[in-house]
Design a protein around this motif. Structure first.
Motif, mmCIF file in Angstrom:
data_model
loop_
_atom_site.group_PDB
_atom_site.id
_atom_site.type_symbol
_atom_site.label_atom_id
_atom_site.label_comp_id
_atom_site.label_asym_id
_atom_site.label_seq_id
_atom_site.Cartn_x
_atom_site.Cartn_y
_atom_site.Cartn_z
ATOM 1 N N ASP A 129 27.307 -32.447 -91.399
ATOM 2 C CA ASP A 129 28.100 -31.241 -91.571
ATOM 3 C C ASP A 129 27.670 -30.112 -90.658
ATOM 4 O O ASP A 129 28.330 -29.087 -90.587
ATOM 5 N N LEU A 130 26.548 -30.255 -89.978
ATOM 6 C CA LEU A 130 26.058 -29.208 -89.093
ATOM 7 C C LEU A 130 26.228 -29.636 -87.650
ATOM 8 O O LEU A 130 25.757 -30.697 -87.251
ATOM 9 N N SER A 131 26.896 -28.805 -86.852
ATOM 10 C CA SER A 131 27.083 -29.115 -85.440
ATOM 11 C C SER A 131 25.780 -28.894 -84.686
ATOM 12 O O SER A 131 25.012 -27.988 -84.991
ATOM 13 N N GLY A 132 25.550 -29.722 -83.685
ATOM 14 C CA GLY A 132 24.341 -29.598 -82.891
ATOM 15 C C GLY A 132 24.390 -28.403 -81.960
ATOM 16 O O GLY A 132 25.453 -27.893 -81.612
ATOM 17 N N LYS A 133 23.206 -27.949 -81.542
ATOM 18 C CA LYS A 133 23.137 -26.813 -80.633
ATOM 19 C C LYS A 133 23.694 -27.151 -79.259
ATOM 20 O O LYS A 133 24.103 -26.264 -78.516
ATOM 21 N N ALA A 134 23.719 -28.446 -78.914
ATOM 22 C CA ALA A 134 24.223 -28.833 -77.598
ATOM 23 C C ALA A 134 25.689 -28.457 -77.431
ATOM 24 O O ALA A 134 26.162 -28.239 -76.315
ATOM 25 N N ARG A 135 26.420 -28.356 -78.548
ATOM 26 C CA ARG A 135 27.839 -28.022 -78.476
ATOM 27 C C ARG A 135 28.050 -26.648 -77.856
ATOM 28 O O ARG A 135 29.042 -26.424 -77.158
ATOM 29 N N LEU A 136 27.134 -25.711 -78.094
ATOM 30 C CA LEU A 136 27.290 -24.359 -77.571
ATOM 31 C C LEU A 136 27.346 -24.354 -76.050
ATOM 32 O O LEU A 136 28.014 -23.515 -75.444
ATOM 33 N N PHE A 137 26.660 -25.288 -75.432
ATOM 34 C CA PHE A 137 26.632 -25.357 -73.975
ATOM 35 C C PHE A 137 28.002 -25.722 -73.408
ATOM 36 O O PHE A 137 28.363 -25.283 -72.311
ATOM 37 N N PHE A 138 28.776 -26.522 -74.163
ATOM 38 C CA PHE A 138 30.068 -26.984 -73.670
ATOM 39 C C PHE A 138 31.221 -26.084 -74.095
ATOM 40 O O PHE A 138 32.333 -26.225 -73.583
ATOM 41 N N PHE A 167 41.205 -29.945 -68.671
ATOM 42 C CA PHE A 167 41.188 -31.243 -69.356
ATOM 43 C C PHE A 167 39.778 -31.821 -69.397
ATOM 44 O O PHE A 167 39.318 -32.289 -70.449
ATOM 45 N N VAL A 168 39.080 -31.792 -68.272
ATOM 46 C CA VAL A 168 37.729 -32.362 -68.219
ATOM 47 C C VAL A 168 36.788 -31.602 -69.149
ATOM 48 O O VAL A 168 36.034 -32.198 -69.930
ATOM 49 N N ALA A 169 36.829 -30.263 -69.083
ATOM 50 C CA ALA A 169 35.932 -29.461 -69.919
ATOM 51 C C ALA A 169 36.225 -29.667 -71.404
ATOM 52 O O ALA A 169 35.302 -29.811 -72.220
ATOM 53 N N SER A 170 37.501 -29.695 -71.771
ATOM 54 C CA SER A 170 37.870 -29.873 -73.177
ATOM 55 C C SER A 170 37.529 -31.275 -73.666
ATOM 56 O O SER A 170 37.081 -31.458 -74.803
ATOM 57 N N GLU A 171 37.737 -32.272 -72.811
ATOM 58 C CA GLU A 171 37.432 -33.651 -73.198
ATOM 59 C C GLU A 171 35.939 -33.819 -73.480
ATOM 60 O O GLU A 171 35.541 -34.427 -74.478
ATOM 61 N N VAL A 172 35.111 -33.253 -72.612
ATOM 62 C CA VAL A 172 33.661 -33.352 -72.814
ATOM 63 C C VAL A 172 33.257 -32.655 -74.109
ATOM 64 O O VAL A 172 32.463 -33.180 -74.901
ATOM 65 N N LEU A 173 33.801 -31.462 -74.342
ATOM 66 C CA LEU A 173 33.475 -30.717 -75.561
ATOM 67 C C LEU A 173 33.860 -31.498 -76.809
ATOM 68 O O LEU A 173 33.062 -31.623 -77.753
#
Length: 390
Positions: free
Chosen positions: A339-348, A322-328
Motif C-alpha cells: 500500500d506504500l509507494s516506493g521513493k523511486a517513484r518520485l524520481f519519475f 509516452f516514454v516518460a509516462s510509460e516508465v512511471l
C-alpha cells in the motif's frame, strides 16, 4: 453528434458512486532482502497494508478469513560469523494507531527501537532488546516474536505463524534485530496478507470495482458512438476518427485493468503481463488525448488542413511524453503489492509533471493564437465551428 457523446461521457464519473469500498490484501515475497541500519536497529520492511477484521464465524474450528501468515521465513548470515551465537531477530506486526508503542527515548532524546544503556538503567527494558509496550486500544498487540542463530549455523527459520486480524486498520510489519555483531543478514520467504474478500491491498481494493463499472461504461459509450458513427459516416471529421481511437483504447485499458486486479485478488500475485498491457494502453490513450487537444487548439481539422512545420515538434513531444509516462506507470504498478509507494517513484514523476505543464502551456498559447486569427479574418462561421469542435 459530439454534443450527444459529451452528454454520455459526462455521466461516466457517476459510476464512482456505485463502488463498494472494501479492504483486501496480498502476498509479499522476500528474495534475499538485506537488513539496513535505521538508528540503532537493523531493519527490513516486510509490508504495509490496509486489512479488514475477520468476519465472525460461528464455527470456532474454522480458520480465520483475515490474517497475516508467515511461511518459510529464513534468515541467513555469512559463514565467517557463524561461530558465535546471536541476539534474536524479531518480526513485529502492529496497527498504525499503535506505532507509539514501538521504541522509546531516555530523557526526551532521540527515539530508539532497540533498548539503550540509558533506558536499561531506568528499568523500562533490557539492553539490546526491542522496545515495545502493550497497546491500550488493541489487546494483544503489537505482535512481537523472533528467533536466534545457533552456534555454527548460518541459517535460522522463523516458526510458521498466522496472526488473525480482529480490528480493521493499516498494519505494518518489520523484521528487526539489535545485535551489531550480526552483519549482512538476509531474509527469504513470504508472508500472506489476506482479508475475507481476497488478496488486494487496501489502496487497490476499490479499483477492481471501479474498472469493472468503467468497462461497462465504455461498452455503452462505444455502442452509442459506433452506431452514430455508422449512421453519419459521410459527415465524419478527421478529429472524430481520433475520438473513435480514444474510445477503443479506453475499452481495452479498462478491461485490462479489471482483469489485472481480478487476477491479483484471486491469487495474491500481480500478473505482470496483464499489468504491462494495461499500463501501455492507458499511456497511449493519455498521449493521444493530449495530442488531439493540442491539435484542435492549433485549429487542425477546422481552420487548417495540416499542422505544417509543427508536425515534427508535436510528434516529438508526444513521443517523449509516452516514454516518460510509460516508465512511471511501469515502476508504480508492475509487481506492486504494497500500500506504500516506493521513493523511486518520485524520481519519475517530475518529467511527466513538466511535460504535462508544457502541454497545457502550448495548448492555451495555440488556442489564443487561433482565436485571434479567426477574429482578424472576421470569419464568424469558422469561429463557431472551431468553438463547437473544441
Amino acid at each position: 453528434m459530439l454534443r450527444r457523446l459529451n452528454s454520455v461521457t459526462a455521466f461516466l464519473p457517476l459510476s464512482l458512486l456505485l463502488l463498494c469500498l472494501r479492504i483486501e490484501a496480498s502476498v509479499h515475497e522476500y528474495t534475499g532482502e538485506r537488513f539496513v541500519s535505521k538508528g540503532n536497529a537493523f531493519v527490513v520492511h516486510g509490508g504495509s497494508e490496509g486489512l479488514y477484521a475477520s468476519i465472525p464465524n460461528l464455527n470456532e474450528s474454522s480458520p480465520p478469513d483475515s490474517f497475516i501468515r508467515f511461511e518459510k521465513i529464513i534468515f541467513q548470515r555469512p559463514g565467517e560469523i557463524s561461530n558465535i551465537s546471536s541476539g534474536s531477530i524479531h518480526a513485529i506486526v502492529f496497527e498504525v494507531d499503535d506505532r507509539e508503542t514501538i521504541g522509546g527515548s531516555a530523557y526526551g532524546g532521540q527515539r530508539a527501537v532497540c533498548c539503550t544503556a540509558d533506558l536499561a538503567k531506568l528499568g523500562v527494558c533490557t539492553q539490546g532488546q526491542i522496545i515495545h509496550r502493550p497497546s491500550t486500544y488493541n489487546p494483544g498487540w503489537p505482535q512481537v516474536f523472533g528467533v536466534s542463530f545457533d552456534v555454527d549455523k548460518v541459517e535460522t527459520i522463523l516458526p510458521p505463524r498466522s496472526i488473525q486480524i480482529t480490528k480493521s486498520g493499516m498494519y505494518n510489519m518489520y523484521f528487526i534485530y539489535c545485535d551489531p555483531n550480526l552483519k549482512d543478514v538476509i531474509v527469504k520467504g513470504k508472508t500472506i496478507w489476506k482479508n475475507p474478500t481476497g488478496y488486494l491491498p487496501g489502496r487497490m481494493a476499490p479499483l477492481m470495482n471501479f474498472y469493472g463499472f468503467m468497462s461497462l461504461g465504455f461498452v455503452v459509450l462505444g455502442i452509442f458512438w459506433f452506431s452514430q458513427y455508422a449512421r453519419h459516416w459521410r459527415e465524419v471529421l478527421p478529429l472524430q476518427n481520433c475520438a473513435t481511437l480514444l474510445i477503443t483504447l479506453g475499452m481495452f485499458e479498462m478491461a485490462l485493468w479489471y482483469f489485472d486486479y481480478a487476477e491479483f485478488n484471486e491469487t495474491g500475485v500481480r500478473p505482470t503481463g496483464i499489468t504491462v498491457w494495461a499500463v501501455t494502453f492507458g499511456t497511449v490513450k493519455r498521449t493521444v488525448s493530449w495530442l488531439i487537444i493540442l491539435m484542435v487548439s492549433m485549429g487542425y481539422g477546422v481552420v487548417r488542413p495540416t499542422l505544417g512545420g509543427l508536425t515534427s515538434k508535436v510528434l516529438m513531444l508526444g513521443t517523449t511524453f509516452f516514454v516518460a509516462s510509460e516508465v512511471l506507470e511501469l515502476v508504480e504498478n508492475v509487481g506492486a503489492v504494497s500500500d506504500l509507494s516506493g521513493k523511486a517513484r518520485l524520481f519519475f514523476v517530475l518529467p511527466v509533471a513538466i511535460l504535462d505543464a508544457f502541454f497545457i502551456l502550448w495548448i492555451f498559447t495555440s488556442l489564443s493564437s487561433t482565436l485571434n486569427k479567426l477574429q482578424v479574418l472576421c470569419s464568424s462561421f469558422m469561429c463557431s465551428c472551431f468553438v463547437l469542435t473544441y
